[in-house]
Scaffold this motif. Sequence first.
Motif, PDB file in Angstrom:
ATOM      1  N   THR A 177       0.833  -1.207   0.000  1.00  0.00           N
ATOM      2  CA  THR A 177       0.000   0.000   0.000  1.00  0.00           C
ATOM      3  C   THR A 177       0.866   1.256   0.000  1.00  0.00           C
ATOM      4  O   THR A 177       0.609   2.203  -0.758  1.00  0.00           O
ATOM      5  N   VAL A 178       1.907   1.267   0.836  1.00  0.00           N
ATOM      6  CA  VAL A 178       2.825   2.418   0.896  1.00  0.00           C
ATOM      7  C   VAL A 178       3.548   2.598  -0.436  1.00  0.00           C
ATOM      8  O   VAL A 178       3.693   3.717  -0.938  1.00  0.00           O
ATOM      9  N   SER A 179       3.994   1.490  -1.030  1.00  0.00           N
ATOM     10  CA  SER A 179       4.716   1.579  -2.303  1.00  0.00           C
ATOM     11  C   SER A 179       3.823   2.143  -3.404  1.00  0.00           C
ATOM     12  O   SER A 179       4.248   2.974  -4.205  1.00  0.00           O
ATOM     13  N   MET A 180       2.562   1.717  -3.432  1.00  0.00           N
ATOM     14  CA  MET A 180       1.631   2.213  -4.444  1.00  0.00           C
ATOM     15  C   MET A 180       1.262   3.678  -4.205  1.00  0.00           C
ATOM     16  O   MET A 180       1.124   4.463  -5.143  1.00  0.00           O
ATOM     17  N   ALA A 181       1.113   4.059  -2.919  1.00  0.00           N
ATOM     18  CA  ALA A 181       0.810   5.453  -2.590  1.00  0.00           C
ATOM     19  C   ALA A 181       1.973   6.362  -2.991  1.00  0.00           C
ATOM     20  O   ALA A 181       1.763   7.446  -3.545  1.00  0.00           O
ATOM     21  N   LEU A 182       3.194   5.911  -2.726  1.00  0.00           N
ATOM     22  CA  LEU A 182       4.379   6.693  -3.110  1.00  0.00           C
ATOM     23  C   LEU A 182       4.480   6.808  -4.628  1.00  0.00           C
ATOM     24  O   LEU A 182       4.769   7.879  -5.161  1.00  0.00           O
ATOM     25  N   PHE A 183       4.242   5.692  -5.318  1.00  0.00           N
ATOM     26  CA  PHE A 183       4.324   5.725  -6.775  1.00  0.00           C
ATOM     27  C   PHE A 183       3.245   6.630  -7.365  1.00  0.00           C
ATOM     28  O   PHE A 183       3.435   7.213  -8.430  1.00  0.00           O
TER      29      PHE A 183
END
Length: 294
Positions: free
Chosen positions: A10-16
């Motif tokens: 979730t964090v990786s997708m939010a950052l991307f």
Amino acid sequence: MNISAIIKLTVSMALFGSIGFFTVHTGVPATELVFVRCICATLFLGGMWLITGGHKSEVWDKKEILQTIICGVFIVLNWVFLFKAFEEMSISIAISIYNLAPIFVLILGAIFLKEKMTIQALVATITCFIGSIFIIGLQNFVSFSEFMQSGFVWALLSAVFYALTMLTSKTITKLSSYALTYIQTTVGIVMLLPFIDFALFDGLTSTNWFYILGTGFIHTGFVYYLFFDSIRSLSTILVSVLVFVDPVVAILLDMLLLDFMPSIVQTMGILLIFGGIFYTIYVPKKKRLPQEVS
């Protein structure tokens, strides 16, 4: 359920999802930005690869290395075209078209891998196509020059090459995620070097460099680390749903920070595209689930 893996993905997708916002503040064109991104990612992921000791247990297969190099060419072109789309159109529109990649995977799989195209996949493809027309605006299809300047072609090409990246990497199983990405970003450095105008980096502000290095170390290095570290612990369905965090964050940032406001027709187009993608990825699998359990 692996809560840690869910949080990481979730964090990786939010950052991307914030990459479009970073891109428009870098002050450099797409090719130069992707070049720096590849350098940063190679340093970060190469360092992580060494620190974790993964380089000691790699299984080097010549066929997979060649396949990874081809995959690297596809992913670099995917990045360049996506960033060029950001230069010509709003982030929300570009991201919506970019996320057509799963649909292109179905189409390319049917053409080259002889995979069966179901009625559901065909309906989803037509729905997404209509949505893309709504997003770009029918008036831009009247004049060829306006159509070419709209950024639609760049966004569409980025989706196609993202799909090719997914198809190419599908059968790479022996190389670790670190080795896979390290080779891909190294390919990007070699591939783009002859086309880089280093004079474009002169006169950049510290703010420009913050956003440039952010796209490299955060959106490529750190995000890829979180992404690859999480997806192996999660089901395909859960991963498919969580990747929608990326476009949602991108569209929200575009509206809140860059004052983008889609028209009613564009909103319909965005909903059609993501509805078609969600249906393709999630609903058919959900329907098949009882049969698989029994």
